[in-house]
Design an enzyme around this catalytic site. Structure first.
Site, short mmCIF file in Angstrom:
data_model
loop_
_atom_site.label_atom_id
_atom_site.label_comp_id
_atom_site.label_asym_id
_atom_site.label_seq_id
_atom_site.Cartn_x
_atom_site.Cartn_y
_atom_site.Cartn_z
N PRO A 261 36.02 40.23 40.96
CA PRO A 261 36.72 39.26 40.12
C PRO A 261 37.58 38.29 40.93
O PRO A 261 38.28 38.70 41.84
CB PRO A 261 37.58 40.12 39.21
CG PRO A 261 37.69 41.43 39.90
CD PRO A 261 36.48 41.60 40.75
N GLU A 262 37.48 37.02 40.59
CA GLU A 262 38.31 35.99 41.22
C GLU A 262 39.19 35.38 40.12
O GLU A 262 39.23 35.89 39.01
CB GLU A 262 37.42 34.94 41.90
CG GLU A 262 36.54 35.57 42.98
CD GLU A 262 35.67 34.57 43.73
OE1 GLU A 262 35.99 33.38 43.74
OE2 GLU A 262 34.66 35.00 44.30
N HIS B 117 35.85 57.59 36.94
CA HIS B 117 36.69 57.01 37.97
C HIS B 117 37.99 56.40 37.42
O HIS B 117 38.54 55.48 38.00
CB HIS B 117 35.91 55.96 38.76
CG HIS B 117 34.75 56.56 39.48
ND1 HIS B 117 34.90 57.34 40.60
CD2 HIS B 117 33.42 56.53 39.21
CE1 HIS B 117 33.71 57.75 41.00
NE2 HIS B 117 32.79 57.28 40.19
N ARG C 56 35.82 52.48 43.43
CA ARG C 56 36.06 52.55 44.88
C ARG C 56 37.54 52.60 45.25
O ARG C 56 37.88 52.71 46.42
CB ARG C 56 35.36 51.37 45.56
CG ARG C 56 33.85 51.51 45.41
CD ARG C 56 33.12 50.26 45.82
NE ARG C 56 33.11 50.06 47.25
CZ ARG C 56 32.52 49.04 47.85
NH1 ARG C 56 31.90 48.13 47.12
NH2 ARG C 56 32.53 48.93 49.14
#
Ligand code: ZN
Length: 284
Positions: free
Chosen positions: A2-3, A98, A116
Protein backbone atom coordinates in the site's frame (compact mmCIF):
# COMPACT_ATOMS: atom_id res chain seq x y z
CA UNK A 1 2.31 -2.83 -1.03
CA UNK A 2 0.00 0.00 0.00
CA UNK A 3 1.13 3.52 -0.89
CA UNK A 4 -0.43 6.93 -0.22
CA UNK A 5 -3.68 6.42 -2.21
CA UNK A 6 -4.50 3.03 -0.72
CA UNK A 7 -3.82 4.25 2.83
CA UNK A 8 -5.90 7.41 2.20
CA UNK A 9 -8.83 5.34 0.94
CA UNK A 10 -8.54 3.06 3.96
CA UNK A 11 -8.44 6.04 6.36
CA UNK A 12 -11.51 7.67 4.78
CA UNK A 13 -13.41 4.42 4.92
CA UNK A 14 -12.49 3.42 8.44
CA UNK A 15 -12.79 6.89 10.03
CA UNK A 16 -16.59 7.07 10.43
CA UNK A 17 -16.80 3.41 11.42
CA UNK A 18 -14.48 3.62 14.42
CA UNK A 19 -15.20 7.18 15.60
CA UNK A 20 -16.67 7.16 19.10
CA UNK A 21 -15.89 3.46 19.64
CA UNK A 22 -14.24 2.40 22.90
CA UNK A 23 -11.50 -0.21 23.17
CA UNK A 24 -12.92 -2.75 25.62
CA UNK A 25 -10.01 -5.14 25.31
CA UNK A 26 -6.55 -5.22 23.74
CA UNK A 27 -5.21 -8.49 22.43
CA UNK A 28 -1.55 -8.44 21.29
CA UNK A 29 -0.40 -11.57 19.49
CA UNK A 30 2.78 -10.27 17.84
CA UNK A 31 4.58 -7.82 20.11
CA UNK A 32 7.03 -7.11 17.27
CA UNK A 33 4.56 -4.82 15.48
CA UNK A 34 4.28 -2.57 18.57
CA UNK A 35 8.00 -1.77 18.68
CA UNK A 36 9.40 0.21 20.33
CA UNK A 37 6.29 0.36 22.59
CA UNK A 38 6.31 -2.42 25.22
CA UNK A 39 3.12 -4.57 25.13
CA UNK A 40 2.22 -3.70 28.73
CA UNK A 41 2.39 0.03 28.07
CA UNK A 42 0.42 -0.43 24.84
CA UNK A 43 -2.34 -2.26 26.65
CA UNK A 44 -2.41 0.05 29.67
CA UNK A 45 -2.61 3.16 27.48
CA UNK A 46 -5.28 1.94 25.10
CA UNK A 47 -7.60 -0.03 27.35
CA UNK A 48 -10.83 1.93 27.71
CA UNK A 49 -9.68 4.64 25.28
CA UNK A 50 -12.10 6.04 22.72
CA UNK A 51 -11.36 6.64 19.02
CA UNK A 52 -11.85 10.31 18.15
CA UNK A 53 -10.31 10.48 14.67
CA UNK A 54 -8.18 8.93 11.99
CA UNK A 55 -5.89 10.71 9.54
CA UNK A 56 -3.11 9.82 7.14
CA UNK A 57 0.43 11.13 6.82
CA UNK A 58 2.54 9.65 3.99
CA UNK A 59 1.89 5.92 4.13
CA UNK A 60 1.05 6.08 7.85
CA UNK A 61 -2.33 5.90 9.52
CA UNK A 62 -2.65 8.14 12.56
CA UNK A 63 -5.40 7.11 14.96
CA UNK A 64 -6.46 9.71 17.52
CA UNK A 65 -7.92 8.53 20.79
CA UNK A 66 -8.88 9.85 24.21
CA UNK A 67 -7.64 8.01 27.30
CA UNK A 68 -10.17 6.46 29.67
CA UNK A 69 -8.97 8.35 32.72
CA UNK A 70 -8.24 12.05 32.37
CA UNK A 71 -9.22 12.13 28.72
CA UNK A 72 -5.64 12.71 27.62
CA UNK A 73 -5.20 12.57 23.82
CA UNK A 74 -3.39 9.48 22.53
CA UNK A 75 -1.84 9.02 19.08
CA UNK A 76 -1.55 5.54 17.64
CA UNK A 77 0.57 5.13 14.53
CA UNK A 78 -0.13 2.40 11.99
CA UNK A 79 1.88 1.29 8.98
CA UNK A 80 0.73 -1.59 6.82
CA UNK A 81 4.25 -2.56 5.76
CA UNK A 82 4.18 -5.04 2.89
CA UNK A 83 1.24 -7.23 3.77
CA UNK A 84 -0.70 -5.54 6.58
CA UNK A 85 -4.47 -5.28 6.62
CA UNK A 86 -6.74 -3.44 9.03
CA UNK A 87 -10.41 -4.32 9.08
CA UNK A 88 -13.45 -4.67 11.25
CA UNK A 89 -14.51 -8.21 11.93
CA UNK A 90 -17.70 -9.47 13.43
CA UNK A 91 -17.64 -10.66 17.01
CA UNK A 92 -17.24 -14.38 17.41
CA UNK A 93 -15.55 -14.88 14.04
CA UNK A 94 -12.32 -16.79 14.11
CA UNK A 95 -9.42 -14.37 13.77
CA UNK A 96 -7.04 -14.74 10.82
CA UNK A 97 -3.95 -16.81 11.54
CA UNK A 98 -1.62 -13.82 11.23
CA UNK A 99 -3.58 -11.46 13.46
CA UNK A 100 -1.00 -9.25 15.17
CA UNK A 101 -3.28 -7.03 17.25
CA UNK A 102 -7.00 -7.13 17.96
CA UNK A 103 -9.07 -4.41 19.63
CA UNK A 104 -12.41 -5.46 21.04
CA UNK A 105 -14.72 -2.54 20.23
CA UNK A 106 -17.78 -4.01 21.85
CA UNK A 107 -19.95 -4.38 18.75
CA UNK A 108 -17.07 -5.78 16.67
CA UNK A 109 -13.35 -6.29 16.55
CA UNK A 110 -10.77 -4.07 14.89
CA UNK A 111 -8.14 -6.44 13.54
CA UNK A 112 -4.61 -5.69 12.40
CA UNK A 113 -3.32 -8.64 10.43
CA UNK A 114 0.13 -8.97 8.88
CA UNK A 115 1.50 -12.18 7.40
CA UNK A 116 5.08 -10.93 7.39
CA UNK A 117 4.99 -8.59 10.40
CA UNK A 118 6.85 -5.76 8.63
CA UNK A 119 4.10 -3.31 9.56
CA UNK A 120 3.66 -1.31 12.76
CA UNK A 121 0.96 -0.39 15.23
CA UNK A 122 2.71 1.66 17.87
CA UNK A 123 2.47 4.56 20.31
CA UNK A 124 5.82 5.86 19.02
CA UNK A 125 5.03 8.55 16.45
CA UNK A 126 8.60 9.79 15.94
CA UNK A 127 8.67 8.37 12.38
CA UNK A 128 6.38 11.24 11.33
CA UNK A 129 9.03 13.85 12.09
CA UNK A 130 11.26 12.39 9.37
CA UNK A 131 8.69 12.76 6.59
CA UNK A 132 8.86 15.28 3.79
CA UNK A 133 5.85 17.30 2.57
CA UNK A 134 2.53 15.75 1.65
CA UNK A 135 2.44 15.65 -2.16
CA UNK A 136 -1.19 16.80 -2.36
CA UNK A 137 -0.63 19.63 0.10
CA UNK A 138 -0.04 23.24 -1.01
CA UNK A 139 3.24 23.20 0.92
CA UNK A 140 4.65 20.80 -1.66
CA UNK A 141 5.69 23.57 -4.03
CA UNK A 142 7.84 23.28 -7.15
CA UNK A 143 10.46 25.48 -5.41
CA UNK A 144 10.76 23.20 -2.37
CA UNK A 145 10.76 20.12 -4.59
CA UNK A 146 13.49 21.61 -6.81
CA UNK A 147 15.68 22.51 -3.81
CA UNK A 148 15.50 18.96 -2.44
CA UNK A 149 16.25 17.40 -5.83
CA UNK A 150 19.29 19.67 -6.29
CA UNK A 151 20.95 18.01 -3.30
CA UNK A 152 20.87 14.49 -4.75
CA UNK A 153 22.71 12.68 -7.51
CA UNK A 154 20.53 9.60 -7.15
CA UNK A 155 18.44 8.40 -10.08
CA UNK A 156 15.13 10.23 -9.95
CA UNK A 157 13.14 6.97 -9.62
CA UNK A 158 15.19 5.96 -6.55
CA UNK A 159 15.01 9.48 -5.07
CA UNK A 160 11.19 9.53 -5.32
CA UNK A 161 11.09 6.61 -2.87
CA UNK A 162 12.89 8.74 -0.25
CA UNK A 163 10.11 9.68 2.20
CA UNK A 164 12.07 12.77 3.29
CA UNK A 165 11.79 14.22 -0.22
CA UNK A 166 8.04 13.78 -0.42
CA UNK A 167 5.90 11.44 1.70
CA UNK A 168 3.80 8.55 0.49
CA UNK A 169 5.24 7.54 -2.88
CA UNK A 170 6.33 3.92 -3.27
CA UNK A 171 7.53 1.76 -6.11
CA UNK A 172 4.25 1.72 -8.03
CA UNK A 173 3.47 5.44 -8.13
CA UNK A 174 7.12 6.40 -8.69
CA UNK A 175 7.05 4.54 -12.03
CA UNK A 176 3.60 5.90 -12.86
CA UNK A 177 4.53 9.53 -12.11
CA UNK A 178 7.72 9.38 -14.18
CA UNK A 179 5.78 7.92 -17.10
CA UNK A 180 3.23 10.70 -16.89
CA UNK A 181 6.00 13.32 -16.68
CA UNK A 182 7.84 11.62 -19.58
CA UNK A 183 11.08 11.50 -17.62
CA UNK A 184 13.65 8.72 -17.84
CA UNK A 185 13.88 6.87 -14.50
CA UNK A 186 17.68 6.91 -14.55
CA UNK A 187 17.99 10.70 -14.83
CA UNK A 188 20.03 12.09 -11.91
CA UNK A 189 17.79 14.05 -9.51
CA UNK A 190 20.04 17.13 -9.60
CA UNK A 191 20.00 17.21 -13.41
CA UNK A 192 16.28 17.97 -13.66
CA UNK A 193 15.67 21.42 -15.09
CA UNK A 194 12.90 23.70 -13.79
CA UNK A 195 10.20 22.72 -16.35
CA UNK A 196 10.90 19.01 -15.65
CA UNK A 197 10.57 19.56 -11.90
CA UNK A 198 7.22 21.30 -12.43
CA UNK A 199 6.09 18.53 -14.77
CA UNK A 200 7.06 15.83 -12.29
CA UNK A 201 5.40 17.60 -9.35
CA UNK A 202 2.18 17.87 -11.32
CA UNK A 203 2.44 14.24 -12.51
CA UNK A 204 2.86 13.04 -8.90
CA UNK A 205 -0.22 14.95 -7.80
CA UNK A 206 -2.36 13.79 -10.72
CA UNK A 207 -1.33 10.14 -10.44
CA UNK A 208 -2.01 10.05 -6.68
CA UNK A 209 -5.30 11.98 -6.89
CA UNK A 210 -6.54 9.69 -9.66
CA UNK A 211 -5.67 6.61 -7.65
CA UNK A 212 -7.52 7.95 -4.59
CA UNK A 213 -10.54 8.68 -6.75
CA UNK A 214 -10.38 5.21 -8.27
CA UNK A 215 -9.91 3.63 -4.86
CA UNK A 216 -12.95 5.45 -3.53
CA UNK A 217 -15.08 3.38 -5.91
CA UNK A 218 -13.70 0.08 -4.63
CA UNK A 219 -16.35 -1.82 -2.69
CA UNK A 220 -14.47 -2.30 0.56
CA UNK A 221 -17.26 -4.04 2.37
CA UNK A 222 -16.76 -7.21 0.36
CA UNK A 223 -17.81 -10.22 2.30
CA UNK A 224 -20.26 -8.38 4.52
CA UNK A 225 -21.49 -11.08 6.83
CA UNK A 226 -19.24 -13.69 5.22
CA UNK A 227 -16.11 -15.19 6.73
CA UNK A 228 -13.80 -12.22 6.20
CA UNK A 229 -16.20 -9.78 7.82
CA UNK A 230 -15.75 -6.22 6.64
CA UNK A 231 -12.83 -6.00 4.33
CA UNK A 232 -10.61 -2.95 4.10
CA UNK A 233 -7.32 -3.40 2.42
CA UNK A 234 -5.76 -5.99 0.25
CA UNK A 235 -7.81 -7.93 -2.20
CA UNK A 236 -10.53 -10.27 -1.04
CA UNK A 237 -10.28 -13.69 -2.73
CA UNK A 238 -11.82 -13.51 -6.19
CA UNK A 239 -12.25 -9.72 -6.23
CA UNK A 240 -10.83 -7.77 -9.20
CA UNK A 241 -7.81 -5.61 -8.52
CA UNK A 242 -9.12 -2.10 -9.06
CA UNK A 243 -5.79 -0.39 -8.55
CA UNK A 244 -3.64 -2.57 -10.79
CA UNK A 245 -6.05 -2.56 -13.69
CA UNK A 246 -5.59 1.13 -14.19
CA UNK A 247 -1.81 1.42 -13.90
CA UNK A 248 -0.15 2.48 -17.15
CA UNK A 249 3.36 1.05 -16.87
CA UNK A 250 3.76 -0.65 -13.49
CA UNK A 251 4.03 -4.44 -13.82
CA UNK A 252 3.37 -4.21 -17.57
CA UNK A 253 6.71 -5.39 -18.94
CA UNK A 254 6.45 -6.28 -22.65
CA UNK A 255 2.94 -4.82 -22.99
CA UNK A 256 2.38 -1.91 -25.40
CA UNK A 257 2.80 1.63 -24.04
CA UNK A 258 -0.63 3.33 -23.90
CA UNK A 259 0.87 6.38 -25.71
CA UNK A 260 3.12 4.95 -28.43
CA UNK A 261 2.65 1.15 -28.43
CA UNK A 262 6.37 0.48 -27.82
CA UNK A 263 6.82 -2.39 -25.34
CA UNK A 264 7.14 -1.34 -21.69
CA UNK A 265 10.54 -2.14 -20.25
CA UNK A 266 11.51 -3.32 -16.77
CA UNK A 267 14.86 -2.48 -15.18
CA UNK A 268 16.19 -2.88 -11.65
CA UNK A 269 17.18 0.22 -9.66
CA UNK A 270 18.33 -0.03 -6.04
CA UNK A 271 17.17 -3.68 -6.02
CA UNK A 272 13.62 -2.76 -7.05
CA UNK A 273 11.78 -2.98 -10.35
CA UNK A 274 11.17 0.11 -12.44
CA UNK A 275 8.76 0.05 -15.37
CA UNK A 276 8.93 2.65 -18.13
CA UNK A 277 8.52 3.31 -21.85
CA UNK A 278 11.99 3.77 -23.42
CA UNK A 279 10.40 5.70 -26.28
CA UNK A 280 8.24 8.18 -24.31
CA UNK A 281 10.68 8.52 -21.41
CA UNK A 282 13.97 9.26 -23.15
CA UNK A 283 17.01 10.23 -21.07
CA UNK A 284 18.28 13.74 -21.51
ZN1 ZN B 1 5.57 5.12 -25.05
Amino acid sequence: MPELPEVEVLARHLRPLIRGKTICDVNVRRAKVLLPTPPRKFRRTLLGAKFTGLSRRGKYLLFQLRAKSGGKPISLLGHLGMTGRIFLAQKGRRLPKHTAVMFDLGAGNLVYEDTRYFGRLTLDTSALTRLGPEPLDDKFTAEIFAQSLKRSRQAIKVKLLDQRLVAGIGNIYASEALFRARLAPGLAANRLIAPQVRQLRLAIRVVLAEAIECGSTVPLNLGGSKSDGLFYFGRAPGAPDFYEERLRVYDREGQPCPNCRHPIKRITQAARSTFFCPHCQRAR
